[in-house]
Design a protein around this motif. Structure first.
Motif, PDB file in Angstrom:
ATOM      1  N   PHE A  10     -90.226 -13.397   5.404  1.00  0.00           N
ATOM      2  CA  PHE A  10     -91.437 -12.807   5.547  1.00  0.00           C
ATOM      3  C   PHE A  10     -92.886 -13.639   5.884  1.00  0.00           C
ATOM      4  CE2 PHE A  10     -89.518  -9.896   2.153  1.00  0.00           C
ATOM      5  CZ  PHE A  10     -89.526  -8.737   3.058  1.00  0.00           C
ATOM      6  N   ALA A  11     -92.885 -14.691   5.254  1.00  0.00           N
ATOM      7  CA  ALA A  11     -93.850 -15.851   5.433  1.00  0.00           C
ATOM      8  C   ALA A  11     -93.866 -16.030   7.119  1.00  0.00           C
ATOM      9  CB  ALA A  11     -93.883 -16.962   4.950  1.00  0.00           C
ATOM     10  N   VAL A  12     -92.761 -16.148   7.745  1.00  0.00           N
ATOM     11  CA  VAL A  12     -92.819 -16.677   9.099  1.00  0.00           C
ATOM     12  C   VAL A  12     -93.064 -15.290  10.071  1.00  0.00           C
ATOM     13  CG1 VAL A  12     -91.038 -17.154  11.119  1.00  0.00           C
ATOM     14  CG2 VAL A  12     -90.975 -18.515   9.039  1.00  0.00           C
ATOM     15  N   LEU A  13     -92.654 -14.246   9.814  1.00  0.00           N
ATOM     16  CA  LEU A  13     -93.068 -12.964  10.567  1.00  0.00           C
ATOM     17  C   LEU A  13     -94.278 -12.932  10.377  1.00  0.00           C
ATOM     18  CD1 LEU A  13     -91.735 -10.860  11.982  1.00  0.00           C
ATOM     19  CD2 LEU A  13     -91.479  -9.571  10.324  1.00  0.00           C
ATOM     20  N   ALA A  14     -95.008 -12.833   9.146  1.00  0.00           N
ATOM     21  CA  ALA A  14     -96.374 -12.594   9.147  1.00  0.00           C
ATOM     22  C   ALA A  14     -97.258 -13.587   9.891  1.00  0.00           C
ATOM     23  CB  ALA A  14     -96.701 -12.847   7.839  1.00  0.00           C
ATOM     24  N   TYR A  15     -96.796 -14.823  10.094  1.00  0.00           N
ATOM     25  CA  TYR A  15     -97.326 -15.991  10.767  1.00  0.00           C
ATOM     26  C   TYR A  15     -97.448 -15.578  12.270  1.00  0.00           C
ATOM     27  CZ  TYR A  15     -98.159 -20.298  13.029  1.00  0.00           C
ATOM     28  OH  TYR A  15     -98.736 -21.394  14.237  1.00  0.00           O
ATOM     29  N   VAL A  30     -95.826  -2.842  10.685  1.00  0.00           N
ATOM     30  CA  VAL A  30     -95.043  -3.929  10.210  1.00  0.00           C
ATOM     31  C   VAL A  30     -95.319  -4.294   8.802  1.00  0.00           C
ATOM     32  CG1 VAL A  30     -94.337  -6.422  10.733  1.00  0.00           C
ATOM     33  CG2 VAL A  30     -94.382  -4.798  12.215  1.00  0.00           C
ATOM     34  N   ALA A  31     -96.660  -4.335   8.792  1.00  0.00           N
ATOM     35  CA  ALA A  31     -97.115  -4.743   7.011  1.00  0.00           C
ATOM     36  C   ALA A  31     -96.728  -3.758   6.080  1.00  0.00           C
ATOM     37  CB  ALA A  31     -98.721  -4.934   7.255  1.00  0.00           C
ATOM     38  N   ILE A  32     -97.080  -2.375   6.461  1.00  0.00           N
ATOM     39  CA  ILE A  32     -96.276  -1.296   5.587  1.00  0.00           C
ATOM     40  C   ILE A  32     -94.756  -1.348   5.516  1.00  0.00           C
ATOM     41  CG2 ILE A  32     -95.883   1.238   5.562  1.00  0.00           C
ATOM     42  CD1 ILE A  32     -98.828   1.444   7.046  1.00  0.00           C
TER      43      ILE A  32
END
Length: 52
Positions: A10-15, A30-32
């Motif tokens: 999750f952290a890598v995708l958000a970055y 994507v955030a939803i």
């Protein structure tokens, strides 16, 4: 261990989404989806711990 891998993904995708400045509408969806997946994961973990 699985929990740590899920959190790291999750952290890598958000970055990556923020780093490469993808489409704002795509970022919103994507955030939803990630929020929903995280909430579902937390619910499954809670239920499995309560069953024990």
């Amino acid at each position: 261990m699985t929990r740590l891998i899920a959190i790291a993904l999750f952290a890598v995708l958000a970055y990556l989404l923020l780093r490469y400045r993808t489409n704002a509408q795509f970022q919103k969806w994507v955030a939803i989806v990630l929020s929903g997946a995280l909430l579902a994961y937390i619910a499954v973990v809670m239920v499995s711990e309560l069953i024990r």
